[in-house]
Scaffold this motif. Structure first.
Motif, PDB file in Angstrom:
ATOM      1  N   GLN A   1       0.834  -1.206   0.000  1.00  0.00           N
ATOM      2  CA  GLN A   1       0.000   0.000   0.000  1.00  0.00           C
ATOM      3  C   GLN A   1       0.871   1.261   0.000  1.00  0.00           C
ATOM      4  O   GLN A   1       0.564   2.230  -0.690  1.00  0.00           O
ATOM      5  CB  GLN A   1      -0.939   0.000   1.202  1.00  0.00           C
ATOM      6  CG  GLN A   1      -2.037  -1.015   1.094  1.00  0.00           C
ATOM      7  CD  GLN A   1      -2.850  -1.117   2.386  1.00  0.00           C
ATOM      8  OE1 GLN A   1      -2.569  -0.473   3.382  1.00  0.00           O
ATOM      9  NE2 GLN A   1      -3.871  -1.963   2.348  1.00  0.00           N
ATOM     10  N   PHE A   2       1.944   1.233   0.764  1.00  0.00           N
ATOM     11  CA  PHE A   2       2.852   2.376   0.810  1.00  0.00           C
ATOM     12  C   PHE A   2       3.525   2.591  -0.545  1.00  0.00           C
ATOM     13  O   PHE A   2       3.629   3.718  -1.032  1.00  0.00           O
ATOM     14  CB  PHE A   2       3.899   2.189   1.911  1.00  0.00           C
ATOM     15  CG  PHE A   2       4.849   3.340   2.029  1.00  0.00           C
ATOM     16  CD1 PHE A   2       4.398   4.593   2.429  1.00  0.00           C
ATOM     17  CD2 PHE A   2       6.183   3.190   1.736  1.00  0.00           C
ATOM     18  CE1 PHE A   2       5.269   5.669   2.534  1.00  0.00           C
ATOM     19  CE2 PHE A   2       7.066   4.248   1.829  1.00  0.00           C
ATOM     20  CZ  PHE A   2       6.604   5.499   2.232  1.00  0.00           C
ATOM     21  N   ALA A   3       3.957   1.501  -1.173  1.00  0.00           N
ATOM     22  CA  ALA A   3       4.605   1.600  -2.487  1.00  0.00           C
ATOM     23  C   ALA A   3       3.648   2.153  -3.537  1.00  0.00           C
ATOM     24  O   ALA A   3       4.064   2.845  -4.467  1.00  0.00           O
ATOM     25  CB  ALA A   3       5.138   0.240  -2.918  1.00  0.00           C
TER      26      ALA A   3
ATOM     27  N   GLU B   1      13.823   8.470  -5.236  1.00  0.00           N
ATOM     28  CA  GLU B   1      12.895   9.578  -5.445  1.00  0.00           C
ATOM     29  C   GLU B   1      11.942   9.613  -4.251  1.00  0.00           C
ATOM     30  O   GLU B   1      11.122   8.722  -4.088  1.00  0.00           O
ATOM     31  CB  GLU B   1      12.078   9.368  -6.723  1.00  0.00           C
ATOM     32  CG  GLU B   1      12.890   9.310  -7.987  1.00  0.00           C
ATOM     33  CD  GLU B   1      12.048   8.909  -9.189  1.00  0.00           C
ATOM     34  OE1 GLU B   1      10.803   8.939  -9.105  1.00  0.00           O
ATOM     35  OE2 GLU B   1      12.642   8.552 -10.208  1.00  0.00           O
ATOM     36  N   THR B   2      12.072  10.649  -3.449  1.00  0.00           N
ATOM     37  CA  THR B   2      11.218  10.770  -2.279  1.00  0.00           C
ATOM     38  C   THR B   2      10.299  11.964  -2.461  1.00  0.00           C
ATOM     39  O   THR B   2      10.755  13.097  -2.520  1.00  0.00           O
ATOM     40  CB  THR B   2      12.071  10.938  -1.003  1.00  0.00           C
ATOM     41  OG1 THR B   2      13.000   9.858  -0.931  1.00  0.00           O
ATOM     42  CG2 THR B   2      11.208  10.940   0.233  1.00  0.00           C
ATOM     43  N   SER B   3       9.023  11.696  -2.549  1.00  0.00           N
ATOM     44  CA  SER B   3       8.034  12.765  -2.742  1.00  0.00           C
ATOM     45  C   SER B   3       7.476  13.222  -1.397  1.00  0.00           C
ATOM     46  O   SER B   3       7.569  12.510  -0.390  1.00  0.00           O
ATOM     47  CB  SER B   3       6.891  12.274  -3.632  1.00  0.00           C
ATOM     48  OG  SER B   3       6.097  11.328  -2.932  1.00  0.00           O
ATOM     49  N   GLN B   4       6.878  14.396  -1.395  1.00  0.00           N
ATOM     50  CA  GLN B   4       6.223  14.898  -0.195  1.00  0.00           C
ATOM     51  C   GLN B   4       5.067  13.976   0.210  1.00  0.00           C
ATOM     52  O   GLN B   4       4.812  13.797   1.390  1.00  0.00           O
ATOM     53  CB  GLN B   4       5.715  16.323  -0.415  1.00  0.00           C
ATOM     54  CG  GLN B   4       6.812  17.361  -0.359  1.00  0.00           C
ATOM     55  CD  GLN B   4       7.613  17.286   0.928  1.00  0.00           C
ATOM     56  OE1 GLN B   4       8.779  16.928   0.904  1.00  0.00           O
ATOM     57  NE2 GLN B   4       7.012  17.608   2.055  1.00  0.00           N
ATOM     58  N   LEU B   5       4.401  13.383  -0.769  1.00  0.00           N
ATOM     59  CA  LEU B   5       3.329  12.440  -0.478  1.00  0.00           C
ATOM     60  C   LEU B   5       3.868  11.244   0.306  1.00  0.00           C
ATOM     61  O   LEU B   5       3.258  10.802   1.283  1.00  0.00           O
ATOM     62  CB  LEU B   5       2.660  11.963  -1.773  1.00  0.00           C
ATOM     63  CG  LEU B   5       1.582  10.901  -1.622  1.00  0.00           C
ATOM     64  CD1 LEU B   5       0.397  11.432  -0.821  1.00  0.00           C
ATOM     65  CD2 LEU B   5       1.119  10.412  -2.985  1.00  0.00           C
TER      66      LEU B   5
ATOM     67  N   LYS C   1       2.896  10.190   4.044  1.00  0.00           N
ATOM     68  CA  LYS C   1       2.336   8.850   4.259  1.00  0.00           C
ATOM     69  C   LYS C   1       3.160   8.059   5.286  1.00  0.00           C
ATOM     70  O   LYS C   1       2.582   7.409   6.165  1.00  0.00           O
ATOM     71  CB  LYS C   1       2.276   8.103   2.922  1.00  0.00           C
ATOM     72  CG  LYS C   1       1.570   6.785   2.981  1.00  0.00           C
ATOM     73  CD  LYS C   1       0.088   6.965   3.122  1.00  0.00           C
ATOM     74  CE  LYS C   1      -0.605   5.636   3.030  1.00  0.00           C
ATOM     75  NZ  LYS C   1      -1.983   5.706   3.441  1.00  0.00           N
ATOM     76  N   ILE C   2       4.494   8.140   5.198  1.00  0.00           N
ATOM     77  CA  ILE C   2       5.326   7.359   6.135  1.00  0.00           C
ATOM     78  C   ILE C   2       5.189   7.918   7.555  1.00  0.00           C
ATOM     79  O   ILE C   2       5.201   7.158   8.523  1.00  0.00           O
ATOM     80  CB  ILE C   2       6.792   7.276   5.670  1.00  0.00           C
ATOM     81  CG1 ILE C   2       7.465   6.071   6.328  1.00  0.00           C
ATOM     82  CG2 ILE C   2       7.559   8.555   5.943  1.00  0.00           C
ATOM     83  CD1 ILE C   2       8.776   5.672   5.713  1.00  0.00           C
ATOM     84  N   LYS C   3       5.029   9.236   7.679  1.00  0.00           N
ATOM     85  CA  LYS C   3       4.784   9.816   9.005  1.00  0.00           C
ATOM     86  C   LYS C   3       3.454   9.317   9.566  1.00  0.00           C
ATOM     87  O   LYS C   3       3.356   8.942  10.739  1.00  0.00           O
ATOM     88  CB  LYS C   3       4.774  11.346   8.933  1.00  0.00           C
ATOM     89  CG  LYS C   3       6.136  11.961   8.789  1.00  0.00           C
ATOM     90  CD  LYS C   3       6.002  13.476   8.781  1.00  0.00           C
ATOM     91  CE  LYS C   3       7.330  14.156   8.686  1.00  0.00           C
ATOM     92  NZ  LYS C   3       7.210  15.626   8.810  1.00  0.00           N
ATOM     93  N   GLU C   4       2.450   9.314   8.717  1.00  0.00           N
ATOM     94  CA  GLU C   4       1.125   8.844   9.123  1.00  0.00           C
ATOM     95  C   GLU C   4       1.180   7.384   9.580  1.00  0.00           C
ATOM     96  O   GLU C   4       0.623   7.026  10.627  1.00  0.00           O
ATOM     97  CB  GLU C   4       0.189   8.996   7.924  1.00  0.00           C
ATOM     98  CG  GLU C   4      -1.234   8.632   8.154  1.00  0.00           C
ATOM     99  CD  GLU C   4      -2.036   8.793   6.856  1.00  0.00           C
ATOM    100  OE1 GLU C   4      -2.465   7.762   6.295  1.00  0.00           O
ATOM    101  OE2 GLU C   4      -2.216   9.945   6.408  1.00  0.00           O
ATOM    102  N   ILE C   5       1.861   6.553   8.814  1.00  0.00           N
ATOM    103  CA  ILE C   5       1.975   5.131   9.167  1.00  0.00           C
ATOM    104  C   ILE C   5       2.735   4.982  10.483  1.00  0.00           C
ATOM    105  O   ILE C   5       2.327   4.224  11.364  1.00  0.00           O
ATOM    106  CB  ILE C   5       2.659   4.337   8.032  1.00  0.00           C
ATOM    107  CG1 ILE C   5       1.760   4.276   6.802  1.00  0.00           C
ATOM    108  CG2 ILE C   5       3.019   2.930   8.507  1.00  0.00           C
ATOM    109  CD1 ILE C   5       2.453   3.752   5.557  1.00  0.00           C
TER     110      ILE C   5
ATOM    111  N   ALA D   1      10.844  11.129  16.745  1.00  0.00           N
ATOM    112  CA  ALA D   1      11.760  10.085  16.290  1.00  0.00           C
ATOM    113  C   ALA D   1      11.613   9.869  14.783  1.00  0.00           C
ATOM    114  O   ALA D   1      12.616   9.738  14.066  1.00  0.00           O
ATOM    115  CB  ALA D   1      11.490   8.780  17.045  1.00  0.00           C
ATOM    116  N   ILE D   2      10.390   9.866  14.300  1.00  0.00           N
ATOM    117  CA  ILE D   2      10.137   9.697  12.861  1.00  0.00           C
ATOM    118  C   ILE D   2      10.795  10.827  12.088  1.00  0.00           C
ATOM    119  O   ILE D   2      11.518  10.587  11.104  1.00  0.00           O
ATOM    120  CB  ILE D   2       8.618   9.658  12.587  1.00  0.00           C
ATOM    121  CG1 ILE D   2       7.995   8.405  13.189  1.00  0.00           C
ATOM    122  CG2 ILE D   2       8.342   9.745  11.088  1.00  0.00           C
ATOM    123  CD1 ILE D   2       6.475   8.426  13.239  1.00  0.00           C
ATOM    124  N   ASP D   3      10.586  12.063  12.533  1.00  0.00           N
ATOM    125  CA  ASP D   3      11.181  13.215  11.851  1.00  0.00           C
ATOM    126  C   ASP D   3      12.708  13.148  11.860  1.00  0.00           C
ATOM    127  O   ASP D   3      13.353  13.481  10.866  1.00  0.00           O
ATOM    128  CB  ASP D   3      10.712  14.522  12.498  1.00  0.00           C
ATOM    129  CG  ASP D   3       9.280  14.878  12.145  1.00  0.00           C
ATOM    130  OD1 ASP D   3       8.751  14.372  11.120  1.00  0.00           O
ATOM    131  OD2 ASP D   3       8.672  15.662  12.899  1.00  0.00           O
TER     132      ASP D   3
END
Length: 133
Positions: free
Chosen positions: A16-18, A81-85, A89-93, A103-105
């Motif tokens: 789903q993340f991919a 390639e790292t998008s803002q989306l 999304k990774i922060k949300e997860i 820690a995530i940041d």
């Protein structure tokens, strides 16, 4: 360590993340297959997950959630390639996993200090340890 349901849930979350950026790239698929192989999940089972997904299982203990977050960071950077989306999304997860936003940041910032944005596992654990003590 993981039940079959947890393994499928982990992989489904990665899939789903991919797909979050609407581009499920071959590199991402291949990375997920490598993780699946380590978890003793077949390619056929992964292909079913791509089409159908599974119910999300919450991981316990926290070390398993941190490991899964690390897998997601690696997946995010596989195509360089790292998008803002993807960042959003990774922060949300991570927060849904119960990980601290600080820690995530820090992980997302520190990954830029390493070749191919691959943050070493010891550094990752050090970051999470610092924010939980």
């Amino acid at each position: 360590m993981y039940s079959k349901e947890e393994k499928l849930s982990l992989l489904s979350e990665m899939i789903q993340f991919a797909k979050a950026d609407k581009k499920f790239k071959e590199q991402e698929y291949n990375f997920i297959l490598v993780i699946a192989s380590q978890l003793k999940i077949t390619k056929e089972e992964v292909d079913i997950l791509i089409e159908e997904g599974v119910e999300k299982k919450n991981l316990q203990p926290e070390s398993q959630r941190i490991l899964q977050f690390h897998r997601l960071v690696l997946l995010m950077n596989i195509d360089q390639e790292t998008s803002q989306l993807e960042i959003h999304k990774i922060k949300e997860i991570g927060m849904r996993m119960g990980l601290r936003l600080e820690a995530i940041d820090t992980v997302l910032k520190k990954m830029n200090d390493y070749p191919n944005k691959i943050i070493p596992p010891k550094e990752l654990v050090s970051i999470f340890t610092r924010f939980y003590n």
